[in-house]
Design a protein around this motif. Structure first.
Motif, PDB file in Angstrom:
ATOM      1  N   TYR A  33      38.089  38.846  33.989  1.00 13.28           N
ATOM      2  CA  TYR A  33      38.444  38.850  35.413  1.00 13.28           C
ATOM      3  C   TYR A  33      39.820  38.208  35.629  1.00 13.28           C
ATOM      4  CZ  TYR A  33      37.362  38.934  40.405  1.00 13.28           C
ATOM      5  OH  TYR A  33      37.373  39.211  41.748  1.00 13.28           O
ATOM      6  N   ASP A  34      40.073  37.102  34.942  1.00 14.34           N
ATOM      7  CA  ASP A  34      41.353  36.407  35.106  1.00 14.34           C
ATOM      8  C   ASP A  34      42.524  37.174  34.491  1.00 14.34           C
ATOM      9  OD1 ASP A  34      40.082  34.410  36.445  1.00 14.34           O
ATOM     10  OD2 ASP A  34      40.038  32.999  34.771  1.00 14.34           O
ATOM     11  N   SER A  35      42.222  38.077  33.553  1.00 13.83           N
ATOM     12  CA  SER A  35      43.293  38.826  32.891  1.00 13.83           C
ATOM     13  C   SER A  35      43.805  39.988  33.742  1.00 13.83           C
ATOM     14  CB  SER A  35      42.792  39.365  31.544  1.00 13.83           C
ATOM     15  OG  SER A  35      41.798  40.366  31.743  1.00 13.83           O
ATOM     16  N   ILE A  36      43.096  40.301  34.819  1.00 15.69           N
ATOM     17  CA  ILE A  36      43.505  41.402  35.678  1.00 15.69           C
ATOM     18  C   ILE A  36      44.763  40.999  36.446  1.00 15.69           C
ATOM     19  CG2 ILE A  36      42.828  42.870  37.617  1.00 15.69           C
ATOM     20  CD1 ILE A  36      39.920  42.494  36.683  1.00 15.69           C
ATOM     21  N   VAL A  37      45.793  41.796  36.341  1.00 19.13           N
ATOM     22  CA  VAL A  37      47.107  41.440  36.889  1.00 19.13           C
ATOM     23  C   VAL A  37      47.049  41.245  38.396  1.00 19.13           C
ATOM     24  CG1 VAL A  37      49.488  42.237  37.181  1.00 19.13           C
ATOM     25  CG2 VAL A  37      48.291  42.625  35.009  1.00 19.13           C
ATOM     26  N   PHE A  38      46.360  42.147  39.095  1.00 17.98           N
ATOM     27  CA  PHE A  38      46.330  42.099  40.558  1.00 17.98           C
ATOM     28  C   PHE A  38      45.103  41.341  41.073  1.00 17.98           C
ATOM     29  CE2 PHE A  38      44.954  46.115  38.795  1.00 17.98           C
ATOM     30  CZ  PHE A  38      43.672  46.273  39.271  1.00 17.98           C
ATOM     31  N   ASN A  39      44.709  40.302  40.328  1.00 24.18           N
ATOM     32  CA  ASN A  39      43.579  39.473  40.735  1.00 24.18           C
ATOM     33  C   ASN A  39      44.014  38.558  41.888  1.00 24.18           C
ATOM     34  OD1 ASN A  39      41.446  37.709  40.988  1.00 24.18           O
ATOM     35  ND2 ASN A  39      41.239  37.325  38.795  1.00 24.18           N
ATOM     36  N   ASN A  40      43.646  38.901  43.104  1.00 21.60           N
ATOM     37  CA  ASN A  40      44.023  38.125  44.278  1.00 21.60           C
ATOM     38  C   ASN A  40      42.927  38.253  45.334  1.00 21.60           C
ATOM     39  OD1 ASN A  40      44.408  40.700  45.421  1.00 21.60           O
ATOM     40  ND2 ASN A  40      46.557  40.715  44.777  1.00 21.60           N
ATOM     41  N   ILE A  41      43.200  37.756  46.523  1.00 21.97           N
ATOM     42  CA  ILE A  41      42.204  37.801  47.602  1.00 21.97           C
ATOM     43  C   ILE A  41      41.789  39.232  47.897  1.00 21.97           C
ATOM     44  CG2 ILE A  41      41.859  37.386  50.072  1.00 21.97           C
ATOM     45  CD1 ILE A  41      43.549  34.880  49.799  1.00 21.97           C
ATOM     46  N   ILE A  42      42.767  40.135  47.963  1.00 18.17           N
ATOM     47  CA  ILE A  42      42.459  41.529  48.269  1.00 18.17           C
ATOM     48  C   ILE A  42      41.562  42.135  47.193  1.00 18.17           C
ATOM     49  CG2 ILE A  42      43.445  43.813  48.678  1.00 18.17           C
ATOM     50  CD1 ILE A  42      44.013  41.775  50.871  1.00 18.17           C
ATOM     51  N   PHE A  43      41.838  41.809  45.948  1.00 17.80           N
ATOM     52  CA  PHE A  43      41.018  42.341  44.849  1.00 17.80           C
ATOM     53  C   PHE A  43      39.586  41.821  44.946  1.00 17.80           C
ATOM     54  CE2 PHE A  43      39.482  42.105  40.392  1.00 17.80           C
ATOM     55  CZ  PHE A  43      39.477  43.462  40.119  1.00 17.80           C
ATOM     56  N   ASP A  44      39.427  40.514  45.216  1.00 21.42           N
ATOM     57  CA  ASP A  44      38.081  39.955  45.391  1.00 21.42           C
ATOM     58  C   ASP A  44      37.331  40.671  46.515  1.00 21.42           C
ATOM     59  OD1 ASP A  44      38.389  38.113  43.385  1.00 21.42           O
ATOM     60  OD2 ASP A  44      39.010  36.487  44.710  1.00 21.42           O
ATOM     61  N   MET A  45      38.014  40.897  47.621  1.00 19.76           N
ATOM     62  CA  MET A  45      37.378  41.541  48.765  1.00 19.76           C
ATOM     63  C   MET A  45      37.014  42.991  48.447  1.00 19.76           C
ATOM     64  SD  MET A  45      39.652  39.936  51.887  1.00 19.76           S
ATOM     65  CE  MET A  45      38.670  40.715  53.168  1.00 19.76           C
ATOM     66  N   ILE A  46      37.849  43.670  47.671  1.00 17.27           N
ATOM     67  CA  ILE A  46      37.540  45.047  47.267  1.00 17.27           C
ATOM     68  C   ILE A  46      36.278  45.080  46.410  1.00 17.27           C
ATOM     69  CG2 ILE A  46      38.315  46.983  45.828  1.00 17.27           C
ATOM     70  CD1 ILE A  46      41.164  46.374  46.791  1.00 17.27           C
ATOM     71  N   ILE A  47      36.180  44.145  45.456  1.00 21.41           N
ATOM     72  CA  ILE A  47      34.984  44.079  44.606  1.00 21.41           C
ATOM     73  C   ILE A  47      33.733  43.847  45.455  1.00 21.41           C
ATOM     74  CG2 ILE A  47      33.809  42.797  42.786  1.00 21.41           C
ATOM     75  CD1 ILE A  47      36.047  44.527  41.750  1.00 21.41           C
TER      76      ILE A  47
END
Length: 351
Positions: free
Chosen positions: A216-230
């Protein structure tokens, strides 16, 4: 270098805080037939009030609580696996003291002021005793969970030893027991709900959060938006999937939802708020339906707007939890003077 991203106590409290808010949403908005008062919805979804679907998603709280309980119990005992039965008894005693205090605060009120309701009308001494020892949940239907959790605590010494010997076989047996319950449509029994608890043990034994967290941490675009998308994807899958019964889907997605939601709360700077709610999660769970269903529904729905109703119910139950914790602290100080600790921070942490 070892990559350790296993859940710490603060993170499990954050997850419990998120779960208990979802539980409040579940009971506030997922059962319109239980609510006598209307409210202003903030959005619509699938041609229905959005709160209705978010409320149904909130049922995932059960799987979250059980998963975290199994996870936490394994981690807390793996370094000192002796006297497991004694430890389980100690945890059970703390939980039951917490339960009895809430019981004695709310049930006599119901018997006196709401004795004509269906819930209390046919009450007897035997009904009172069965509810008092958690064999029945006729006084509060949402207390059914306590009986199953007590059984899981009592069998934990056996399941822990089984996981130590062969975790894969033990999880397979748990899966078969679950499937037997699922195939019979028995979604509210210990056979069904033991599985998320066992999965929690499995995650703790093999440190699966370290592996998942590294990805999860290796994902480049790991941010608030990505968390919300998941979270939206998990919500959509849970809401629209026809593959399994909804609570079965909860068991599948709960571990990932826990990880993502903890990350999201950290990024939103809300970790301390939800950690505090998590520490009070048991009291909030035990008391919230007395407010939103049984005794004070008119008060709970006074704010009219859905989000304000949720915040108001959260405040009422937190204030009640403070009272319950104060009573337990008083008992701890006045009665148990020989080193026996029933502090509420440890009691609430077990559920």
């Amino acid at each position: 270098m070892h990559y350790d991203r296993e859940l710490k106590l603060t993170e499990t409290n954050i997850a419990k805080g998120i779960a208990v808010i979802l539980l409040l949403i579940h009971h506030l908005f997922a059962f319109p037939d239980r609510i006598k008062y209307d409210y202003v919805s903030l959005f619509s979804l699938f041609h229905e009030r959005g709160e209705f679907y978010v409320g149904h998603f909130g049922q995932i709280a059960i799987s979250i609580f059980l998963f975290l309980s199994g996870y936490g119990l394994y981690k807390s005992n793996v370094q000192s696996p002796d006297h497991l039965m004694q430890k389980s008894y100690s945890r059970l005693k703390k939980i039951m003291i917490n339960y009895w205090i809430v019981f004695l605060l709310f049930i006599p009120v119901g018997l006196y002021f709401f004795g004509n309701s269906d819930r209390f009308q046919n009450n007897s001494i035997m009904d009172f005793l069965r509810n008092f020892i958690a064999l029945s949940s006729s006084y509060n239907g949402e207390w059914w969970f306590l009986y199953d959790y007590i059984l899981l605590l009592l069998i934990f010494p056996v399941t822990f030893q089984a996981f130590q010997r062969n975790a894969w076989v033990t999880l397979l047996i748990a899966g078969l027991v679950f499937y037997n319950s699922y195939s019979q449509g028995n979604y509210y029994s210990i056979m069904y709900w033991q599985l998320p608890f066992m999965i929690g043990l499995f995650f703790a034994k093999y440190k699966l959060y370290s592996w998942i967290g590294k990805i999860y941490d290796s994902i480049v675009f790991n941010n608030i938006i990505f968390d919300m998308i998941i979270i939206v994807v998990l919500f959509r899958f849970r809401t629209t999937s026809q593959l399994f019964e909804k609570t079965t889907i909860d068991i599948i997605i709960a571990p990932l939802f826990i990880l993502v939601s903890i990350h999201l709360m950290s990024k939103l700077k809300l970790s301390r708020v939800f950690a505090y709610l998590g520490k009070n999660s048991m009291n909030i769970w035990l008391t919230h339906t007395f407010f939103c269903y049984y005794y004070f529904q008119s008060i709970v729905f006074l704010p009219k707007v859905s989000i304000l109703i949720l915040l108001w119910l959260a405040l009422l139950t937190v204030l009640t939890s403070i009272i319950v914790n104060s009573i337990i602290g008083l008992i701890n100080n006045k009665v148990y003077t020989k080193g026996i600790d029933i502090s509420t921070s440890k009691v609430g942490g077990q559920v």
